[in-house]
Design a protein around this motif. Structure first.
Motif, PDB file in Angstrom:
ATOM      1  N   ILE A 206       0.830  -1.207   0.000  1.00  0.00           N
ATOM      2  CA  ILE A 206       0.000   0.000   0.000  1.00  0.00           C
ATOM      3  C   ILE A 206       0.861   1.251   0.000  1.00  0.00           C
ATOM      4  O   ILE A 206       0.598   2.216  -0.732  1.00  0.00           O
ATOM      5  CB  ILE A 206      -0.946  -0.012   1.218  1.00  0.00           C
ATOM      6  N   ALA A 207       1.923   1.258   0.803  1.00  0.00           N
ATOM      7  CA  ALA A 207       2.816   2.425   0.870  1.00  0.00           C
ATOM      8  C   ALA A 207       3.474   2.684  -0.480  1.00  0.00           C
ATOM      9  O   ALA A 207       3.606   3.842  -0.903  1.00  0.00           O
ATOM     10  CB  ALA A 207       3.875   2.201   1.948  1.00  0.00           C
ATOM     11  N   ASP A 208       3.887   1.647  -1.173  1.00  0.00           N
ATOM     12  CA  ASP A 208       4.513   1.813  -2.488  1.00  0.00           C
ATOM     13  C   ASP A 208       3.548   2.428  -3.491  1.00  0.00           C
ATOM     14  O   ASP A 208       3.924   3.295  -4.283  1.00  0.00           O
ATOM     15  CB  ASP A 208       5.015   0.465  -3.014  1.00  0.00           C
ATOM     16  N   ARG A 209       2.296   1.982  -3.452  1.00  0.00           N
ATOM     17  CA  ARG A 209       1.322   2.492  -4.415  1.00  0.00           C
ATOM     18  C   ARG A 209       0.874   3.917  -4.100  1.00  0.00           C
ATOM     19  O   ARG A 209       0.444   4.649  -4.991  1.00  0.00           O
ATOM     20  CB  ARG A 209       0.117   1.549  -4.491  1.00  0.00           C
ATOM     21  N   LEU A 210       0.995   4.328  -2.833  1.00  0.00           N
ATOM     22  CA  LEU A 210       0.696   5.706  -2.456  1.00  0.00           C
ATOM     23  C   LEU A 210       1.940   6.591  -2.506  1.00  0.00           C
ATOM     24  O   LEU A 210       1.855   7.813  -2.345  1.00  0.00           O
ATOM     25  CB  LEU A 210       0.105   5.755  -1.042  1.00  0.00           C
ATOM     26  N   ASN A 211       3.109   5.941  -2.679  1.00  0.00           N
ATOM     27  CA  ASN A 211       4.392   6.633  -2.685  1.00  0.00           C
ATOM     28  C   ASN A 211       4.644   7.355  -1.350  1.00  0.00           C
ATOM     29  O   ASN A 211       5.051   8.523  -1.308  1.00  0.00           O
ATOM     30  CB  ASN A 211       4.477   7.634  -3.846  1.00  0.00           C
ATOM     31  N   VAL A 212       4.373   6.645  -0.253  1.00  0.00           N
ATOM     32  CA  VAL A 212       4.639   7.171   1.090  1.00  0.00           C
ATOM     33  C   VAL A 212       5.469   6.149   1.858  1.00  0.00           C
ATOM     34  O   VAL A 212       5.727   5.045   1.370  1.00  0.00           O
ATOM     35  CB  VAL A 212       3.322   7.474   1.855  1.00  0.00           C
ATOM     36  N   GLU A 213       5.884   6.503   3.074  1.00  0.00           N
ATOM     37  CA  GLU A 213       6.700   5.603   3.873  1.00  0.00           C
ATOM     38  C   GLU A 213       5.824   4.674   4.707  1.00  0.00           C
ATOM     39  O   GLU A 213       4.618   4.875   4.841  1.00  0.00           O
ATOM     40  CB  GLU A 213       7.639   6.415   4.772  1.00  0.00           C
ATOM     41  N   PHE A 214       6.476   3.662   5.287  1.00  0.00           N
ATOM     42  CA  PHE A 214       5.744   2.722   6.122  1.00  0.00           C
ATOM     43  C   PHE A 214       6.514   2.467   7.415  1.00  0.00           C
ATOM     44  O   PHE A 214       7.712   2.761   7.526  1.00  0.00           O
ATOM     45  CB  PHE A 214       5.506   1.401   5.388  1.00  0.00           C
ATOM     46  N   ALA A 215       5.803   1.944   8.389  1.00  0.00           N
ATOM     47  CA  ALA A 215       6.398   1.577   9.681  1.00  0.00           C
ATOM     48  C   ALA A 215       5.703   0.311  10.149  1.00  0.00           C
ATOM     49  O   ALA A 215       4.672  -0.094   9.602  1.00  0.00           O
ATOM     50  CB  ALA A 215       6.228   2.702  10.699  1.00  0.00           C
ATOM     51  N   LEU A 216       6.273  -0.315  11.156  1.00  0.00           N
ATOM     52  CA  LEU A 216       5.610  -1.481  11.740  1.00  0.00           C
ATOM     53  C   LEU A 216       5.817  -1.504  13.241  1.00  0.00           C
ATOM     54  O   LEU A 216       6.724  -0.862  13.776  1.00  0.00           O
ATOM     55  CB  LEU A 216       6.075  -2.783  11.086  1.00  0.00           C
ATOM     56  N   ILE A 217       4.947  -2.221  13.894  1.00  0.00           N
ATOM     57  CA  ILE A 217       4.995  -2.354  15.347  1.00  0.00           C
ATOM     58  C   ILE A 217       5.270  -3.812  15.691  1.00  0.00           C
ATOM     59  O   ILE A 217       4.563  -4.711  15.219  1.00  0.00           O
ATOM     60  CB  ILE A 217       3.682  -1.884  15.989  1.00  0.00           C
ATOM     61  N   HIS A 218       6.312  -4.023  16.461  1.00  0.00           N
ATOM     62  CA  HIS A 218       6.616  -5.377  16.933  1.00  0.00           C
ATOM     63  C   HIS A 218       5.920  -5.573  18.271  1.00  0.00           C
ATOM     64  O   HIS A 218       6.084  -4.765  19.196  1.00  0.00           O
ATOM     65  CB  HIS A 218       8.125  -5.567  17.092  1.00  0.00           C
ATOM     66  N   LYS A 219       5.125  -6.622  18.363  1.00  0.00           N
ATOM     67  CA  LYS A 219       4.395  -6.859  19.610  1.00  0.00           C
ATOM     68  C   LYS A 219       4.772  -8.200  20.208  1.00  0.00           C
ATOM     69  O   LYS A 219       5.036  -9.166  19.497  1.00  0.00           O
ATOM     70  CB  LYS A 219       2.879  -6.798  19.373  1.00  0.00           C
ATOM     71  N   GLU A 220       4.810  -8.236  21.499  1.00  0.00           N
ATOM     72  CA  GLU A 220       5.080  -9.463  22.233  1.00  0.00           C
ATOM     73  C   GLU A 220       3.852  -9.807  23.055  1.00  0.00           C
ATOM     74  O   GLU A 220       3.308  -8.963  23.766  1.00  0.00           O
ATOM     75  CB  GLU A 220       6.298  -9.285  23.144  1.00  0.00           C
ATOM     76  N   ARG A 221       3.418 -11.056  22.955  1.00  0.00           N
ATOM     77  CA  ARG A 221       2.204 -11.489  23.658  1.00  0.00           C
ATOM     78  C   ARG A 221       2.560 -12.409  24.821  1.00  0.00           C
ATOM     79  O   ARG A 221       3.406 -13.289  24.684  1.00  0.00           O
ATOM     80  CB  ARG A 221       1.265 -12.249  22.711  1.00  0.00           C
ATOM     81  N   LYS A 222       1.880 -12.225  25.951  1.00  0.00           N
ATOM     82  CA  LYS A 222       1.970 -13.180  27.052  1.00  0.00           C
ATOM     83  C   LYS A 222       1.041 -14.356  26.788  1.00  0.00           C
ATOM     84  O   LYS A 222       1.344 -15.503  27.083  1.00  0.00           O
ATOM     85  CB  LYS A 222       1.592 -12.505  28.373  1.00  0.00           C
ATOM     86  N   LYS A 223      -0.130 -14.065  26.230  1.00  0.00           N
ATOM     87  CA  LYS A 223      -1.089 -15.105  25.872  1.00  0.00           C
ATOM     88  C   LYS A 223      -1.978 -14.573  24.759  1.00  0.00           C
ATOM     89  O   LYS A 223      -1.900 -13.391  24.392  1.00  0.00           O
ATOM     90  CB  LYS A 223      -1.938 -15.525  27.080  1.00  0.00           C
ATOM     91  N   ALA A 224      -2.819 -15.425  24.189  1.00  0.00           N
ATOM     92  CA  ALA A 224      -3.660 -15.049  23.053  1.00  0.00           C
ATOM     93  C   ALA A 224      -4.536 -13.849  23.387  1.00  0.00           C
ATOM     94  O   ALA A 224      -5.099 -13.747  24.484  1.00  0.00           O
ATOM     95  CB  ALA A 224      -4.527 -16.227  22.630  1.00  0.00           C
ATOM     96  N   ASN A 225      -4.648 -12.916  22.416  1.00  0.00           N
ATOM     97  CA  ASN A 225      -5.480 -11.714  22.539  1.00  0.00           C
ATOM     98  C   ASN A 225      -5.028 -10.759  23.636  1.00  0.00           C
ATOM     99  O   ASN A 225      -5.777  -9.881  24.042  1.00  0.00           O
ATOM    100  CB  ASN A 225      -6.961 -12.076  22.756  1.00  0.00           C
ATOM    101  N   GLU A 226      -3.800 -10.899  24.135  1.00  0.00           N
ATOM    102  CA  GLU A 226      -3.300  -9.991  25.162  1.00  0.00           C
ATOM    103  C   GLU A 226      -1.855  -9.608  24.845  1.00  0.00           C
ATOM    104  O   GLU A 226      -0.953 -10.449  24.864  1.00  0.00           O
ATOM    105  CB  GLU A 226      -3.372 -10.641  26.551  1.00  0.00           C
ATOM    106  N   VAL A 227      -1.637  -8.331  24.509  1.00  0.00           N
ATOM    107  CA  VAL A 227      -0.322  -7.846  24.121  1.00  0.00           C
ATOM    108  C   VAL A 227       0.440  -7.376  25.345  1.00  0.00           C
ATOM    109  O   VAL A 227      -0.081  -6.640  26.177  1.00  0.00           O
ATOM    110  CB  VAL A 227      -0.459  -6.696  23.085  1.00  0.00           C
ATOM    111  N   ASP A 228       1.706  -7.814  25.461  1.00  0.00           N
ATOM    112  CA  ASP A 228       2.530  -7.443  26.605  1.00  0.00           C
ATOM    113  C   ASP A 228       3.307  -6.154  26.344  1.00  0.00           C
ATOM    114  O   ASP A 228       3.305  -5.238  27.164  1.00  0.00           O
ATOM    115  CB  ASP A 228       3.500  -8.593  26.932  1.00  0.00           C
TER     116      ASP A 228
END
Length: 296
Positions: free
Chosen positions: A159-181
């Motif tokens: 999507i970023a390439d087609r809009l010619n904009v930058e992108f970022a990402l978030i790294h998440k660590e989970r303790k258990k399902a549906n719960e982000v640590d």
């Protein structure tokens, strides 16, 4: 596409048992059954299997299951001991019921197509998402596309390439399902409009935490764009309390009831994409055009 269309005479519920009777002849016909994997998922899945089988043994030429939101798509691998691969089981059930072709949208993992021994067309919401961004976000040229997890990196870079904009990402660590640590932002969002893009949201804990992370990192506004808005449990209250400008979803899952309780939810209509896919499939035309264009 043929003008004539077959309708179900009725679906009868008898103590949990579903009985289907086709209202007119489907002998030699090209049949399309539309059923999304939402709501009462198990009931809807069983209903779909019975309808496929009813059409198949009524001598239909070809039965295509149009499943905008594929059920059990998140259980696509064995990630812990004694865990099922339910997406593979659903694929087997559809094949055994008699489906000749599957049309779906934004599978949780594209590899699910390999679970089938029949043709699968995995359509993408990306063209409709790009259109919505250009038409509804005035500052889209100063935006940054963000993935709420590392697994969605390919989606946001496209999507970023087609809009010619930058992108970022978030790294998440989970303790258990549906719960982000813990969440770690990779990329610079300062003084930019951040657009979170993901394939689905269930309880919305991840995207709400991600929105807080982006605002604390200097983003001016935060939007969330999701293909499948499941919105179970506390999802609606979380969205209402979060700092989103809008949470945009497609109508692969009906959203009318959710929109009554949350003014931030907006819907992209993807019915024309599915309709064009059905028309092209019926006429033996290429479907790949829909991977990058929204039908008029």
């Amino acid at each position: 596409m043929r003008e004539r269309c077959s309708f179900l005479k009725g679906i009868i519920f008898l103590i949990g048992v579903q009985s289907v009777e086709i209202g007119e002849s489907v002998r030699g016909e090209d049949v399309y059954i539309i059923q999304s994997g939402c709501g009462e998922i198990n009931d809807n899945l069983m209903e779909l299997l019975i309808m496929i089988n009813a059409c198949k043994i009524a001598s239909s030429s070809r039965v295509t299951a149009v499943i905008p939101c594929f059920p059990y798509a998140r259980q696509d691998k064995k990630d812990k001991s004694r865990a099922p691969i339910s997406a593979k089981l659903v694929a087997n059930m559809l094949s055994v019921a008699g489906a000749d072709h599957i049309i779906t949208m934004d599978l949780h993992a594209s590899q699910i197509q390999g679970f089938f021994d029949i043709p699968v067309d995995n359509l993408y919401a990306e063209p409709a998402v790009l259109q919505w961004i250009r038409e509804n976000i005035a500052e889209w040229r100063n935006c940054i596309i963000v993935s709420p997890d590392a697994g969605g990196a390919k989606r946001v870079t496209s999507i970023a390439d087609r809009l010619n904009v930058e992108f970022a990402l978030i790294h998440k660590e989970r303790k258990k399902a549906n719960e982000v640590d813990r969440m770690v932002l990779v990329g610079d969002v300062k003084d930019r409009v951040a657009i979170l893009v993901d394939d689905m949201a269930d309880t919305c804990g991840t995207i709400c935490h991600a929105a807080d992370k982006l605002l604390s990192a200097g983003a001016t506004k935060v939007y969330a764009i999701l293909t499948h808005g499941i919105f179970s449990g506390p999802a609606i209250s979380r969205i209402n309390n979060a700092a989103f400008e809008a949470v945009v979803v497609t109508n692969t899952i009906p959203q009318e009831d959710k929109m009554k309780h949350c003014s931030k939810i907006q819907v992209i209509d993807i019915s024309m994409i599915l309709a064009e896919a059905i028309r092209r499939t019926h006429n033996g035309e290429s479907v790949s055009y829909l991977f990058s264009h929204v039908p008029l």
